[in-house]
Design a protein around this motif. Structure first.
Motif, PDB file in Angstrom:
ATOM      1  N   LYS A   1      45.356  12.355  58.155  1.00 23.42           N
ATOM      2  CA  LYS A   1      45.124  13.713  57.685  1.00 23.42           C
ATOM      3  C   LYS A   1      44.692  13.677  56.226  1.00 23.42           C
ATOM      4  O   LYS A   1      45.239  12.928  55.422  1.00 23.42           O
ATOM      5  CB  LYS A   1      46.373  14.580  57.824  1.00 23.42           C
ATOM      6  CG  LYS A   1      46.784  14.865  59.268  1.00 23.42           C
ATOM      7  CD  LYS A   1      45.770  15.757  59.972  1.00 23.42           C
ATOM      8  CE  LYS A   1      46.210  16.083  61.387  1.00 23.42           C
ATOM      9  NZ  LYS A   1      45.197  16.931  62.099  1.00 23.42           N
ATOM     10  N   GLY A   2      43.732  14.541  55.881  1.00 28.30           N
ATOM     11  CA  GLY A   2      43.317  14.677  54.506  1.00 28.30           C
ATOM     12  C   GLY A   2      44.124  15.748  53.805  1.00 28.30           C
ATOM     13  O   GLY A   2      45.055  16.325  54.380  1.00 28.30           O
TER      14      GLY A   2
ATOM     15  N   PHE B   1      44.634  11.645  46.748  1.00 25.15           N
ATOM     16  CA  PHE B   1      44.038  10.694  45.804  1.00 25.15           C
ATOM     17  C   PHE B   1      44.383   9.262  46.171  1.00 25.15           C
ATOM     18  O   PHE B   1      45.327   8.977  46.907  1.00 25.15           O
ATOM     19  CB  PHE B   1      44.510  10.981  44.377  1.00 25.15           C
ATOM     20  CG  PHE B   1      45.943  10.588  44.093  1.00 25.15           C
ATOM     21  CD1 PHE B   1      46.259   9.315  43.639  1.00 25.15           C
ATOM     22  CD2 PHE B   1      46.967  11.488  44.291  1.00 25.15           C
ATOM     23  CE1 PHE B   1      47.563   8.947  43.385  1.00 25.15           C
ATOM     24  CE2 PHE B   1      48.289  11.139  44.039  1.00 25.15           C
ATOM     25  CZ  PHE B   1      48.594   9.854  43.584  1.00 25.15           C
ATOM     26  N   THR B   2      43.582   8.369  45.630  1.00 20.84           N
ATOM     27  CA  THR B   2      43.846   6.944  45.657  1.00 20.84           C
ATOM     28  C   THR B   2      43.706   6.408  44.247  1.00 20.84           C
ATOM     29  O   THR B   2      42.877   6.895  43.473  1.00 20.84           O
ATOM     30  CB  THR B   2      42.881   6.194  46.592  1.00 20.84           C
ATOM     31  OG1 THR B   2      43.161   4.788  46.524  1.00 20.84           O
ATOM     32  CG2 THR B   2      41.430   6.419  46.199  1.00 20.84           C
TER      33      THR B   2
ATOM     34  N   SER C   1      47.399   9.267  49.040  1.00 18.61           N
ATOM     35  CA  SER C   1      48.511  10.205  48.968  1.00 18.61           C
ATOM     36  C   SER C   1      47.988  11.625  48.957  1.00 18.61           C
ATOM     37  O   SER C   1      47.131  11.973  48.141  1.00 18.61           O
ATOM     38  CB  SER C   1      49.334   9.951  47.693  1.00 18.61           C
ATOM     39  OG  SER C   1      50.357  10.919  47.542  1.00 18.61           O
ATOM     40  N   ASN C   2      48.487  12.455  49.882  1.00 21.26           N
ATOM     41  CA  ASN C   2      48.177  13.880  49.893  1.00 21.26           C
ATOM     42  C   ASN C   2      49.263  14.627  49.133  1.00 21.26           C
ATOM     43  O   ASN C   2      50.448  14.500  49.447  1.00 21.26           O
ATOM     44  CB  ASN C   2      48.079  14.408  51.326  1.00 21.26           C
ATOM     45  CG  ASN C   2      46.852  13.898  52.044  1.00 21.26           C
ATOM     46  OD1 ASN C   2      45.771  13.804  51.470  1.00 21.26           O
ATOM     47  ND2 ASN C   2      47.006  13.545  53.309  1.00 21.26           N
ATOM     48  N   GLN C   3      48.861  15.399  48.129  1.00 25.97           N
ATOM     49  CA  GLN C   3      49.812  16.067  47.258  1.00 25.97           C
ATOM     50  C   GLN C   3      50.114  17.484  47.731  1.00 25.97           C
ATOM     51  O   GLN C   3      49.578  17.963  48.720  1.00 25.97           O
ATOM     52  CB  GLN C   3      49.288  16.068  45.821  1.00 25.97           C
ATOM     53  CG  GLN C   3      49.087  14.666  45.242  1.00 25.97           C
ATOM     54  CD  GLN C   3      50.413  13.946  45.016  1.00 25.97           C
ATOM     55  OE1 GLN C   3      51.176  13.684  45.934  1.00 25.97           O
ATOM     56  NE2 GLN C   3      50.693  13.620  43.766  1.00 25.97           N
ATOM     57  N   MET C   4      50.978  18.164  46.962  1.00 28.52           N
ATOM     58  CA  MET C   4      51.423  19.510  47.320  1.00 28.52           C
ATOM     59  C   MET C   4      50.241  20.471  47.392  1.00 28.52           C
ATOM     60  O   MET C   4      49.187  20.241  46.786  1.00 28.52           O
ATOM     61  CB  MET C   4      52.429  20.017  46.298  1.00 28.52           C
ATOM     62  CG  MET C   4      51.873  20.256  44.902  1.00 28.52           C
ATOM     63  SD  MET C   4      53.017  21.123  43.812  1.00 28.52           S
ATOM     64  CE  MET C   4      52.967  22.775  44.510  1.00 28.52           C
TER      65      MET C   4
ATOM     66  N   GLY D   1      48.406  15.850  40.589  1.00 29.35           N
ATOM     67  CA  GLY D   1      48.528  16.828  41.655  1.00 29.35           C
ATOM     68  C   GLY D   1      49.906  16.942  42.265  1.00 29.35           C
ATOM     69  O   GLY D   1      50.099  17.727  43.201  1.00 29.35           O
ATOM     70  N   ALA D   2      50.884  16.194  41.751  1.00 31.13           N
ATOM     71  CA  ALA D   2      52.246  16.333  42.273  1.00 31.13           C
ATOM     72  C   ALA D   2      52.804  17.716  41.972  1.00 31.13           C
ATOM     73  O   ALA D   2      53.543  18.292  42.769  1.00 31.13           O
ATOM     74  CB  ALA D   2      53.149  15.252  41.681  1.00 31.13           C
TER      75      ALA D   2
END
Length: 395
Positions: free
Chosen positions: A299-300, A333-334, A342-345, A381-382
Motif C-alpha cells: 500500500k502507498g 518515504f524512503t 514507510s507510510n506516515q500519518m 511526516g511523522a
C-alpha cells in the motif's frame, strides 16, 4: 593623624572598593556588568498573523470562489511560496510569518521557482478553463503572460533563469530563453510521461498496448533511447518519472475505479541499472498493480492515488497520496533508495501536493470539502503542524 580619622579613612576606602566591585562608580579597570538575559524568541505557532482574515475578507460574498491552495514550493527550510486561485503568499522565516506576494486575476495551478527571483506558473484567468504560461522576474509580485495562446503543458520545471522544460503526457519541450520559445524534444513513440534533468539526459515511460510499460533513458537529448525497465500490464495508460543524479523513480499507473487507484512505484539507485519494486498497490476498484514480483509494501501513502514525488539527495524520496472517498492525504518515504518504505500519518483532505527541502523538513498543501490547509513537518511526516488554513464552505 588620630585613630578616629584613620578609622574613617579606612572605612571609606573599603566602602569604595566594595561599590566598584559591584560595578557602581568609575574605576581604571572596571568590572564588566553581567549581560542582560536574552529576550525570548517570539513564538512561531502559525504563519497567519492577520493575513488569512485579510485575504478571506477580500474574497467573501455570495459569488466569490473560496480560496484554496493548489501548489507549494520551498527553496530552503526558510524560504518558500504557496499559491492558489488568485493569490500567492510567501515566507522567509520557515513559516512563522507569511506575506502576501500577489493577489489578482491569475488562478495558479502549478508554480516553479529555480531561485528566489525568477518564477514560472501554469495559471488560468480567474476561473477560466484555458491554461497559460506566465513568468515573474520580481519574486512573484507581477506576472507576464508569455503567449496569448493557451498551452498544453501539464507541468513546467526550470533549471535556472532561462533554461527549462515543459511536459504533457505525450511530449516534452525545451526552452533556453525563459519560455519565450520552445522546441520539441524527440521522445519514443507512445511516450506517456517523461522527465529531463538536463538537455541531454532524460527519461520516458512508454506504453506498449497489450504488453505493459517500458522505462527508457537517453543520454544524447533524445536521439537515442535505451530500455532500462519492463513492467507487464495488459492496459498501460501513463506514468511519471522523477530523477536526481543516479536516483530515479517511476510511478506506473494501473486501473482506477470506485475512487481507488492501482499503481506500482519502482526505484533505482544506479541510474536504472537495477530496480526495486517499492510499492505494488492493487485495489478492488483498480485491479492489479503493474508488474510482477515482490514489493517492499503493498500500500502507498493513504492507500490512495499517487501525487507528486520529491527526490532528495542520493538516497531519499517522498511521495504524497490521497484517497478522496476516505478523505485522507498522507506521505510515504524512503531514506535508502527504496529498500525500505514507510507510510506516515494522514491528514484530512481529498487532494494534496508536497515540497521537501531536506530529509526531514517538508510542506504539504491540502484541499478538502471544508478547508484548504498548509502543513509543515520537521520529522519526515511523522507529525504535521497546520500553518495556514482557508475555509472553503460556510462563508
Amino acid at each position: 593623624m588620630n585613630w578616629t580619622t584613620r578609622l574613617q579613612q579606612t572605612t571609606l576606602t573599603l566602602l569604595t572598593a566594595s561599590l566598584l566591585t559591584l560595578g557602581w562608580g568609575t574605576s581604571a579597570s572596571p568590572v564588566q556588568a553581567a549581560a542582560p538575559a536574552p529576550t525570548p524568541a517570539p513564538s512561531c505557532s502559525t504563519g497567519d498573523h492577520g493575513l488569512l482574515q485579510e485575504l478571506q475578507a477580500a474574497h467573501s460574498g455570495a459569488d466569490a470562489i473560496p480560496l484554496s491552495f493548489s501548489d507549494v514550493e520551498f527553496l530552503s527550510a526558510d524560504t518558500g511560496r504557496a499559491a492558489g486561485n488568485g493569490f500567492l503568499i510567501g515566507t522567509s522565516d520557515g513559516g512563522c510569518h507569511f506575506q502576501k506576494i500577489y493577489e489578482g486575476q491569475w488562478s495558479f495551478q502549478q508554480i516553479d521557482f529555480p531561485d528566489n527571483i525568477h518564477g514560472w506558473a501554469l495559471a488560468a484567468v480567474n476561473d477560466g478553463q484555458a491554461k497559460y504560461l506566465i513568468r515573474t522576474t520580481d519574486g512573484g509580485s507581477t506576472w507576464k503572460r508569455l503567449s496569448n495562446k493557451a498551452v498544453t503543458f501539464e507541468r513546467v520545471e526550470f533549471l535556472d533563469s532561462s533554461k527549462g522544460f515543459g511536459y504533457n503526457r505525450a511530449s516534452t519541450y525545451y526552452t533556453n530563453d525563459g519560455g519565450e520559445s520552445w522546441s520539441l524534444i524527440k521522445t519514443p513513440a507512445n511516450t506517456r510521461g517523461a522527465y529531463f534533468t538536463s538537455l541531454s539526459s532524460g527519461w520516458a515511460v512508454v506504453v506498449v498496448p497489450g504488453s505493459g510499460y517500458q522505462v527508457m533513458r537517453t543520454a544524447d537529448g533524445g536521439t537515442n533511447w535505451k530500455l532500462m525497465l519492463k513492467s507487464s500490464y495488459a492496459e498501460p495508460s501513463y506514468g511519471q518519472i522523477y530523477a536526481n543524479g543516479s536516483q530515479v523513480y517511476a510511478v506506473l499507473y494501473g486501473g482506477y475505479g470506485m475512487s481507488q487507484t492501482s499503481y506500482s512505484l519502482y526505484g533505482s539507485a544506479n541510474s536504472g541499472g537495477s530496480w526495486t519494486r517499492v510499492i505494488a498497490q492493487e485495489t478492488a476498484g483498480g485491479g492489479p498493480a503493474p508488474g510482477s514480483g515482490a514489493a517492499k509494501v503493498k500500500k502507498g501513502p493513504a492507500s490512495g492515488s499517487p501525487g507528486n514525488l520529491v527526490v532528495i539527495g542520493k538516497t531519499t524520496a517522498f511521495l504524497v497520496g490521497f484517497q478522496p472517498a476516505a478523505e485522507q492525504v498522507g506521505i510515504g518515504f524512503t531514506k535508502n533508495n527504496g529498500q525500505a518504505w514507510s507510510n506516515q500519518m494522514t491528514v484530512p483532505g481529498f487532494e494534496g501536493t508536497i515540497s521537501f527541502t531536506d530529509h526531514n523538513q517538508g510542506w504539504l498543501a491540502v484541499r478538502d470539502l471544508n478547508s484548504s490547509t498548509l502543513y509543515v513537518t520537521k520529522d519526515a511526516g511523522a507529525t504535521w503542524t497546520s500553518k495556514f488554513s482557508f475555509e472553503t464552505t460556510g462563508r
